[in-house]
Design a protein around this motif. Sequence first.
Motif, short mmCIF file in Angstrom:
data_model
loop_
_atom_site.label_atom_id
_atom_site.label_comp_id
_atom_site.label_asym_id
_atom_site.label_seq_id
_atom_site.Cartn_x
_atom_site.Cartn_y
_atom_site.Cartn_z
N PHE A 143 0.94 -1.12 -0.07
CA PHE A 143 -0.07 -0.04 0.04
C PHE A 143 0.96 1.32 -0.04
O PHE A 143 0.57 2.39 -0.62
N GLY A 144 1.94 1.46 0.70
CA GLY A 144 2.83 2.55 0.81
C GLY A 144 2.36 3.15 2.04
O GLY A 144 2.84 4.47 2.18
N ARG A 145 1.55 2.66 2.86
CA ARG A 145 1.02 3.62 4.12
C ARG A 145 1.00 2.49 5.19
O ARG A 145 0.90 1.17 4.97
N ARG A 146 1.06 3.21 6.64
CA ARG A 146 0.69 2.31 7.66
C ARG A 146 -0.50 1.46 7.83
O ARG A 146 -1.48 2.44 7.41
N LYS A 147 -0.63 0.48 8.36
CA LYS A 147 -1.96 -0.03 8.48
C LYS A 147 -2.83 0.80 9.52
O LYS A 147 -4.05 0.91 9.57
N ASP A 148 -2.19 0.92 10.65
CA ASP A 148 -3.04 1.46 11.76
C ASP A 148 -3.25 2.95 11.64
O ASP A 148 -4.32 3.17 11.98
N THR A 149 -2.65 3.85 11.22
CA THR A 149 -2.92 5.09 11.13
C THR A 149 -3.08 5.82 9.84
O THR A 149 -3.69 6.63 9.49
N GLY A 150 -2.88 4.85 8.58
CA GLY A 150 -2.89 5.40 7.44
C GLY A 150 -1.81 6.28 6.86
O GLY A 150 -1.90 6.93 5.95
N ALA A 151 -0.97 6.52 7.88
CA ALA A 151 -0.05 7.73 7.46
C ALA A 151 1.19 6.98 6.50
O ALA A 151 1.17 5.68 6.50
N PRO A 152 1.49 7.71 5.48
CA PRO A 152 2.50 7.13 4.56
C PRO A 152 3.74 6.83 5.34
O PRO A 152 4.16 6.90 6.27
N LEU A 153 4.55 5.64 4.66
CA LEU A 153 5.79 5.26 5.09
C LEU A 153 6.82 6.41 5.41
O LEU A 153 7.71 5.96 6.24
N THR A 154 6.63 7.28 4.84
CA THR A 154 7.69 8.39 4.86
C THR A 154 7.35 9.14 5.93
O THR A 154 8.22 10.14 6.30
N GLY A 155 6.38 8.93 6.74
CA GLY A 155 6.23 9.51 8.18
C GLY A 155 5.06 10.64 8.13
O GLY A 155 4.70 10.89 7.14
N GLY A 156 4.88 11.04 9.26
CA GLY A 156 3.83 11.95 9.59
C GLY A 156 2.43 11.27 9.86
O GLY A 156 2.45 10.39 10.32
N THR A 157 1.26 12.22 9.36
CA THR A 157 0.04 11.82 9.70
C THR A 157 -0.67 11.20 8.52
O THR A 157 0.03 11.08 7.31
N GLU A 158 -1.75 10.91 8.40
CA GLU A 158 -2.44 10.25 7.33
C GLU A 158 -2.33 11.27 6.14
O GLU A 158 -2.29 10.92 4.80
N PHE A 159 -2.57 12.64 6.41
CA PHE A 159 -2.82 13.31 5.22
C PHE A 159 -1.38 14.22 5.12
O PHE A 159 -1.24 15.19 4.27
N THR A 160 -0.23 13.72 5.64
CA THR A 160 0.93 14.33 5.26
C THR A 160 1.47 14.13 3.74
O THR A 160 1.29 12.71 3.62
N PRO A 161 1.91 15.12 3.00
CA PRO A 161 2.11 14.69 1.75
C PRO A 161 3.15 13.63 1.78
O PRO A 161 4.15 13.33 2.58
N ILE A 162 3.14 12.77 0.80
CA ILE A 162 4.11 11.64 0.62
C ILE A 162 5.52 12.24 -0.01
O ILE A 162 5.34 12.59 -1.00
N ASP A 163 6.59 11.76 0.58
CA ASP A 163 7.90 12.24 -0.05
C ASP A 163 8.36 10.87 -0.95
O ASP A 163 8.98 10.08 -0.47
N PHE A 164 7.83 10.80 -2.24
CA PHE A 164 8.00 9.76 -3.13
C PHE A 164 9.43 9.58 -3.37
O PHE A 164 10.16 8.44 -3.92
N HIS A 165 10.36 10.59 -3.16
CA HIS A 165 11.81 10.52 -3.53
C HIS A 165 12.71 10.07 -2.11
O HIS A 165 14.09 9.73 -2.61
N ARG A 166 12.02 10.04 -1.12
CA ARG A 166 13.02 9.55 0.17
C ARG A 166 13.59 8.17 -0.07
O ARG A 166 12.80 7.16 -0.34
N THR A 167 14.70 8.05 0.34
CA THR A 167 15.23 6.88 0.39
C THR A 167 15.80 6.32 1.73
O THR A 167 15.95 7.26 2.57
N GLY A 168 15.78 4.91 1.99
CA GLY A 168 16.37 4.68 3.58
C GLY A 168 17.96 4.50 3.35
O GLY A 168 18.42 5.18 2.48
N ALA A 169 18.43 4.16 4.45
CA ALA A 169 19.91 4.21 4.57
C ALA A 169 20.66 3.32 3.57
O ALA A 169 21.87 3.47 3.31
N ASP A 170 19.77 2.21 3.19
CA ASP A 170 20.44 1.49 2.14
C ASP A 170 20.07 2.02 0.89
O ASP A 170 20.60 1.30 -0.24
#
Length: 438
Positions: free
Chosen positions: A308-335
């Motif tokens: 989905f690209g979102r947390r199941k519990d809150t609906g927040a994007p995996l890039t952080g914030g709340t459900e309605f936080t804009p998604i940072d599609f360019h963000r990468t992890g440490a790897d």
Amino acid sequence: MTGAHGPGTSAATPDPARRGTSRRRFLGGAAIGAAGLAAGAAAGVGLASAEAAPPVTAGQLAAQREAQTVPFYGTRQAGITTPQQERLMFAALDVTSTDVQDVQRLLGRWAALAARFTAGRPVSDSPGNPDAPPFDTGEAMDSGPYSLTITVGFGASLFDDRFGLADRRPAALAPLGTIPGDAVMKPAITGGDLCIQACADDPQVVFHAIRNMVRAARGTAVLRWSQLGFGRASATGAGQTTPRNLFGFRDGTNNIHADDTGGLDQHVWVSGSDQRWMDDGSYLVARKIRMEIESWDTDDLADQQRIFGRRKDTGAPLTGGTEFTPIDFHRTGADGVPVIDPHSHVRLASPEANGGVRLLRRGYNYTDGQDPDTGKLAAGLFFLSYQRDPHAQFKVLQTRLGKSDLMNEYIAHIGGGVWACPPGVRQAGDWFGRSLFD
């Protein structure tokens, strides 16, 4: 039944008097939670202070919900931007008559019935003949309208050579062609000359509306297929919370809402089209999407969230914030790997990935019980979307999703269709799509 301005009967003025006590009012009242009571109490504060206001009971809130009406007459059809109700019944019909006047009379009867049903009234106020079938089937006899809306649409097949309408078919109703994921669409639950979408906050109210409108079509059209929906899977009204689909995720977080007039004008309402009779209308795309519930339930949470690209519990994007936080599609992890998988549902469905394309979603969960062939739950999403042009919007989105959405392992599009929903019925005596026949 022919009115002074066209086929149909004029609807009577809604009766303000409350009719018989509804059994469902008491049953519904028991289901109202503390949050609903608090909201109702706040709404009841008028000139008197909050301390002086009498408490609002669950039964009173249920009665208000039962009595709630959505205006039927207007420039645009209700049931598109109307705050989404909790229940749906959808029906597709095929016209059996070859007389265009029969079609016009049917659309007039439907308009008259819709005006009555959305006001909480039966088919007729006449007592009828006891030796003949009653005018109304009666299952909603002691119920209010429960915010009922009735929306009618015309399929591409209505514009064949039967009724002289071929040159009035909008370009937007041309076949969508092959779209990835359409291979298992079932003809028996796909298409239809006409469609009716009934939405309300009570299941018996939507069933009653469809049942009696199909009944009124006898001799002119027959039911092709239908679908019941429950638990809205979208939010269209400002302030509505985002609901969850049967996979347990919040769905449609970035849906267009009714208060976004700019978004509606840009993406939903038709204007200046090749067929002016569709101005102030919209195009409906419906898809019955089967969900592989049992397979999904064996997948681990981390993978479900990656899909989905979102947390199941809150609906927040995996890039952080709340459900309605804009998604940072360019963000990468440490790897160095993107946090939002490039093939995740939220990424592929985003306006950023589709040239700014958006839809107004109005979907519902559904269950048809158990699949007799597999023994699995026959359940999923009955996806409904409204747009200015299905080719430029739905087809663009679904082509991208159908090719590489990670969710495709767990879903299948098995039915649906495309319909042109004309402007609204403006007044008594008017009828659905009248300008199409002018």
